[in-house]
Enzyme design. Structure first.
Site, PDB file in Angstrom:
ATOM      1  CB  ALA A 155      23.999  -6.053  11.512  1.00 32.72           C
ATOM      2  CB  CYS A 156      23.651 -10.713  10.104  1.00 32.60           C
ATOM      3  SG  CYS A 156      23.940  -9.753   8.409  1.00 32.60           S
ATOM      4  CB  SER A 157      22.756 -10.910  15.167  1.00 36.69           C
ATOM      5  OG  SER A 157      23.821 -11.854  14.733  1.00 36.69           O
TER       6      SER A 157
END
Ligand code: COA
Length: 374
Positions: A155-157
């Protein structure tokens, strides 16, 4: 262990942008139409009236002022409210691969490399366009890269997880030069009819090149001092889209098959988690926060980043210390911290240190300590 140096970055920015005014006008036209079409049911208490969105709320709550998108027209049409991106034949490059190739070429130029000198490609992002073959393998083919490639999703990481993966490969010797890409068409997973989140995301692609320091040509790159990753399960950011959706057709098109979140809870829980991760990471490397020249944080929310930076630094961060790109780009998921790094790294001098940090669904968070070489 081999020393690893980050020698190039690249950024693909879509040509179309949507301002908050345009986005809110579209959303409110949809709300007005819905409420007027359902006036009798709303009056009878059978349907809940929809509330309008507001530019002032969006800017105060998030700091976002605009976002780049791959299709503005479909996204803003109150009858569609979704990008319209025609499907391509299997013989054509996919959209994600095309965006990634543009960003990759810039990163290769900065690293003074030809594509065939890379030996591993990673696509690390939230939203992969298809199940397989891997987008990274397609990009490998389009650029004429040998070696191997794979996709990964945190995801966003994803960017910091991708950097650590490349770093570990180079340190152990399984690759010498790694191209790590974050290709995001976030507008495809965003519910533009959801008032709580319709303003959050934008589209973009970023690229990073990591090399064994011994063979790097660009001697002005950023040494990777150390990396750290943390995960902790949470349902507060979730997307239930997947290949099993077709096995339950009765719920296939429900809202949870797009991005959903409990924004307030995410804010409360992720700020301390990320601040602690960076603080511990610095301490374990015998570094003081005041020795940092800059923090390139994940770009989800301006207020969130100010809190994190203040907790780590012990003082209000300046724009120079904690640069923001989400005002222009919105949340671009995995690419956010890399856009900030790409745009705000050229003034670093030899020995200056900084932290690239991402966080998001999972929860997942990563911290990369870098030092300007040269
Ligand atoms: N326009 C106007 N008002 C709105 C609105 C909109 N588009 N969306 C929500 N509101 C209202 C709510 O209804 C609520 O009203 P109430 O107080 O009368 O109940 C009020 O604004 C506050 O809503 P809330 O959702 O609590 O706002 P917030 O201050 O938490 O900001 C986010 C929302 C999403 C911007 C913020 O929580 C956030 O960014 N969280 C972190 C998310 C994150 O990092 N996610 C990671 C993704 S990678």
């Amino acid at each position: 262990m081999n020393q690893v140096i980050l020698t190039g970055t690249g950024l693909f920015t879509p040509s179309q942008s949507i301002s908050n005014d345009e986005l809110v006008a579209s959303f409110n036209a949809y709300v007005e139409k819905f409420n007027s079409e359902n006036a009798a049911a709303i009056e009878a208490g059978e349907v809940e009236a929809l509330a309008p969105s507001s530019v002032a709320f969006i800017e105060k709550a998030s700091g976002i002022k605009s976002r780049y998108v791959m299709d503005k027209q479909g996204t803003l049409d109150p009858d569609i409210m979704c990008p319209r991106i025609p499907e391509r034949s299997n013989d054509q490059p996919s959209l994600l691969a095309e965006m990634g190739v543009t960003a990759a070429k810039q990163a290769l130029a900065e690293a003074q490399l030809e594509a065939d000198e890379i030996d591993a490609v990673l696509v690390a992002c939230s939203n992969l366009q298809r199940a397989y073959p891997a987008i990274s393998i397609e990009i490998q083919d389009l650029l004429g890269i040998n070696g191997f490639a794979f996709d990964m999703n945190v995801a966003c990481s994803s960017a910091t997880f991708g950097i650590q993966t490349g770093y570990d490969m180079i340190r152990s010797g399984s690759a010498k030069r790694v191209l790590m890409l974050n290709t995001e068409v976030c507008s495809g997973h965003l519910n533009f009819r959801d008032r709580d989140s319709h303003f959050i995301f934008g589209d973009v692609a970023t690229a990073v090149i990591l090399e064994d320091a011994e063979i790097a040509r660009n001697k002005q790159g950023f040494e990777i001092v150390d990396t750290r990753l943390v995960t902790k399960f949470s349902n507060n950011i979730r997307n239930n889209f997947g290949f099993l959706n077709r096995t339950a057709p009765e719920t296939r098109d429900e809202k949870d098959k797009l991005f959903i979140q409990e924004g307030r809870k995410v804010f409360r829980e992720v700020v301390p988690m990320v601040a602690q991760m960076i603080t511990d990471h610095l301490a374990d490397n015998n570094l003081q926060a005041n020795g940092l020249r800059r923090m390139w944080l994940h770009q989800a929310n301006r207020n969130m980043n100010d809190f994190i930076a203040k907790k780590v630094l012990g003082e209000e961060p300046t724009d120079d210390m904690q640069p923001t790109v989400l005002d222009e780009y919105a949340n671009t998921s995995s690419a956010g911290s890399i856009i900030a790094f790409h745009k705000h790294k050229s003034d670093f001098e030899s020995g200056d240190m900084g932290v690239i940090c991402s966080f998001g669904a999972g929860y997942s968070a990563g911290s990369i300590i870098v030092r300007r070489a040269g």
